[in-house]
Motif scaffolding. Structure first.
Motif, mmCIF file in Angstrom:
data_model
loop_
_atom_site.group_PDB
_atom_site.id
_atom_site.type_symbol
_atom_site.label_atom_id
_atom_site.label_comp_id
_atom_site.label_asym_id
_atom_site.label_seq_id
_atom_site.Cartn_x
_atom_site.Cartn_y
_atom_site.Cartn_z
ATOM 1 N N LEU A 62 40.178 75.053 44.542
ATOM 2 C CA LEU A 62 40.215 73.605 44.731
ATOM 3 C C LEU A 62 38.818 73.087 45.060
ATOM 4 C CD1 LEU A 62 43.467 73.184 46.859
ATOM 5 C CD2 LEU A 62 43.185 73.129 44.379
ATOM 6 N N VAL A 63 38.455 71.967 44.455
ATOM 7 C CA VAL A 63 37.184 71.324 44.747
ATOM 8 C C VAL A 63 37.481 69.971 45.399
ATOM 9 C CG1 VAL A 63 35.708 72.488 43.072
ATOM 10 C CG2 VAL A 63 37.065 70.553 42.334
ATOM 11 N N PHE A 64 36.689 69.659 46.429
ATOM 12 C CA PHE A 64 36.916 68.458 47.220
ATOM 13 C C PHE A 64 35.673 67.586 47.214
ATOM 14 C CE2 PHE A 64 39.867 71.582 48.751
ATOM 15 C CZ PHE A 64 41.028 70.866 49.000
ATOM 16 N N TYR A 65 35.914 66.290 47.250
ATOM 17 C CA TYR A 65 34.851 65.302 47.211
ATOM 18 C C TYR A 65 35.099 64.236 48.268
ATOM 19 C CZ TYR A 65 34.216 67.583 42.751
ATOM 20 O OH TYR A 65 34.026 68.535 41.774
ATOM 21 N N SER A 66 34.026 63.616 48.698
ATOM 22 C CA SER A 66 34.101 62.489 49.623
ATOM 23 C C SER A 66 33.767 61.239 48.825
ATOM 24 C CB SER A 66 33.115 62.699 50.773
ATOM 25 O OG SER A 66 33.244 61.675 51.718
ATOM 26 N N THR A 67 34.797 60.499 48.406
ATOM 27 C CA THR A 67 34.602 59.368 47.501
ATOM 28 C C THR A 67 34.708 58.008 48.168
ATOM 29 O OG1 THR A 67 36.938 59.405 46.898
ATOM 30 C CG2 THR A 67 35.408 60.636 45.476
ATOM 31 N N ASP A 68 35.484 57.908 49.231
ATOM 32 C CA ASP A 68 35.674 56.583 49.837
ATOM 33 C C ASP A 68 35.846 56.653 51.351
ATOM 34 O OD1 ASP A 68 38.217 57.635 49.978
ATOM 35 O OD2 ASP A 68 39.183 56.023 48.868
ATOM 36 N N GLY A 69 35.033 57.449 51.967
ATOM 37 C CA GLY A 69 35.078 57.565 53.419
ATOM 38 C C GLY A 69 34.574 58.930 53.831
ATOM 39 N N PRO A 70 34.525 59.173 55.128
ATOM 40 C CA PRO A 70 34.052 60.484 55.597
ATOM 41 C C PRO A 70 35.080 61.581 55.333
ATOM 42 C CG PRO A 70 34.765 59.140 57.440
ATOM 43 C CD PRO A 70 34.850 58.270 56.220
ATOM 44 N N ALA A 92 36.874 64.931 53.304
ATOM 45 C CA ALA A 92 37.452 65.138 51.972
ATOM 46 C C ALA A 92 38.444 64.014 51.682
ATOM 47 C CB ALA A 92 38.148 66.492 51.904
ATOM 48 N N THR A 93 38.205 63.271 50.602
ATOM 49 C CA THR A 93 39.093 62.167 50.241
ATOM 50 C C THR A 93 39.620 62.273 48.805
ATOM 51 O OG1 THR A 93 37.227 60.783 49.557
ATOM 52 C CG2 THR A 93 37.970 60.582 51.862
ATOM 53 N N PHE A 94 39.147 63.271 48.064
ATOM 54 C CA PHE A 94 39.562 63.448 46.666
ATOM 55 C C PHE A 94 39.495 64.922 46.326
ATOM 56 C CE2 PHE A 94 39.039 63.523 42.073
ATOM 57 C CZ PHE A 94 39.965 62.571 41.675
ATOM 58 N N CYS A 95 40.411 65.395 45.466
ATOM 59 C CA CYS A 95 40.400 66.815 45.106
ATOM 60 C C CYS A 95 40.856 67.024 43.674
ATOM 61 C CB CYS A 95 41.288 67.616 46.060
ATOM 62 S SG CYS A 95 43.026 67.139 46.019
ATOM 63 N N GLY A 96 40.572 68.222 43.187
ATOM 64 C CA GLY A 96 40.993 68.632 41.860
ATOM 65 C C GLY A 96 40.992 70.146 41.782
ATOM 66 N N ILE A 97 41.342 70.664 40.613
ATOM 67 C CA ILE A 97 41.452 72.101 40.394
ATOM 68 C C ILE A 97 40.304 72.551 39.491
ATOM 69 C CG2 ILE A 97 42.903 73.957 39.462
ATOM 70 C CD1 ILE A 97 45.318 72.002 40.003
ATOM 71 N N TYR A 98 39.495 73.474 39.984
ATOM 72 C CA TYR A 98 38.381 73.987 39.194
ATOM 73 C C TYR A 98 38.945 74.757 38.003
ATOM 74 C CZ TYR A 98 33.919 76.101 38.029
ATOM 75 O OH TYR A 98 32.780 76.492 37.375
ATOM 76 N N SER A 99 38.458 74.433 36.797
ATOM 77 C CA SER A 99 38.978 75.065 35.589
ATOM 78 C C SER A 99 37.996 76.020 34.936
ATOM 79 C CB SER A 99 39.417 73.994 34.582
ATOM 80 O OG SER A 99 38.363 73.102 34.296
ATOM 81 N N GLY A 100 36.809 76.169 35.519
ATOM 82 C CA GLY A 100 35.805 77.081 34.972
ATOM 83 C C GLY A 100 34.727 76.321 34.216
ATOM 84 N N ASP A 101 33.619 77.003 33.961
ATOM 85 C CA ASP A 101 32.514 76.427 33.195
ATOM 86 C C ASP A 101 32.020 75.092 33.754
ATOM 87 O OD1 ASP A 101 32.571 78.581 31.404
ATOM 88 O OD2 ASP A 101 34.119 77.596 30.180
ATOM 89 N N GLY A 102 32.050 74.933 35.083
ATOM 90 C CA GLY A 102 31.558 73.711 35.703
ATOM 91 C C GLY A 102 32.466 72.512 35.559
ATOM 92 N N LYS A 103 33.726 72.729 35.221
ATOM 93 C CA LYS A 103 34.670 71.631 35.004
ATOM 94 C C LYS A 103 35.824 71.702 36.006
ATOM 95 C CE LYS A 103 33.728 71.393 30.051
ATOM 96 N NZ LYS A 103 33.064 70.116 29.999
ATOM 97 N N PHE A 104 36.480 70.574 36.185
ATOM 98 C CA PHE A 104 37.688 70.549 36.995
ATOM 99 C C PHE A 104 38.697 69.580 36.400
ATOM 100 C CE2 PHE A 104 35.768 66.783 38.568
ATOM 101 C CZ PHE A 104 36.509 66.157 39.556
#
Length: 166
Positions: A113-121, A123-135
């Motif tokens: 799982l990859v997590f991002y801070s998009t709209d506040g302090p 982890a506020t967004f996540c996705g599933i890493y699919s390989g080759d630098g993609k999610f």
């Protein structure tokens, strides 16, 4: 992701499932290059996660959504995909970030799982890493899609990654 790319990834995931069902040491040349290498490197559970994630590409976004019939938000999508493989995850992004083992960008495997801070302090967004630098993630504009995990937008918002699967 275009249709051809999706078909290729689905074929690899299908081949992975077949390759993992073969007896140890079996060589199968029809799909050997990518699928067998993938099969040797990753568990069948990771393969199931990625296959399930790709099967939902195109599902619309819905805030609070957690099923293909109603649409997904980011954490609902992640929870659903893992649930389809028998892995229970919490519902919200911040709760999902509290699960698993931390992993660095350079050590990511498909299914992490990859997590991002998009709209506040935090982890506020996540996705599933699919390989080759993609999610693969459920975005507000296009629903479930595959994108660059560390492109210009996402890299500066990267918060961390977690490994749920061994």
């Amino acid at each position: 992701m275009n249709y051809g790319s999706l078909c290729k990834r689905l074929a690899i995931c299908t081949a992975l499932g077949i390759a993992l069902a073969l007896p140890a040491g079996a060589v199968w040349t029809a799909v050997q290059p990518e699928a067998v290498v993938y099969a040797a490197e990753y568990s069948s559970l990771r393969g199931n996660i990625i296959e399930n994630a790709y099967l939902l590409v195109g599902t619309p976004f819905k805030m609070g959504g957690s099923s293909p019939s109603e649409g997904f938000d980011a954490s609902g999508y992640v929870q659903y995909v893992f649930g389809e493989s028998g892995i229970a995850l919490p519902r919200t992004v911040d709760e999902q970030y509290d699960v698993g083992q931390r992993v660095g960008k350079d050590d990511l495997l498909p299914g992490d799982l990859v997590f991002y801070s998009t709209d506040g302090p935090g982890a506020t967004f996540c996705g599933i890493y699919s390989g080759d630098g993609k999610f693969i993630y459920a975005g507000t504009k296009n629903g479930v899609i595959e994108g660059e995990a560390f492109g210009p937008y996402w890299d500066e918002r990267f918060y961390g990654a977690k490994r749920i699967l061994n």
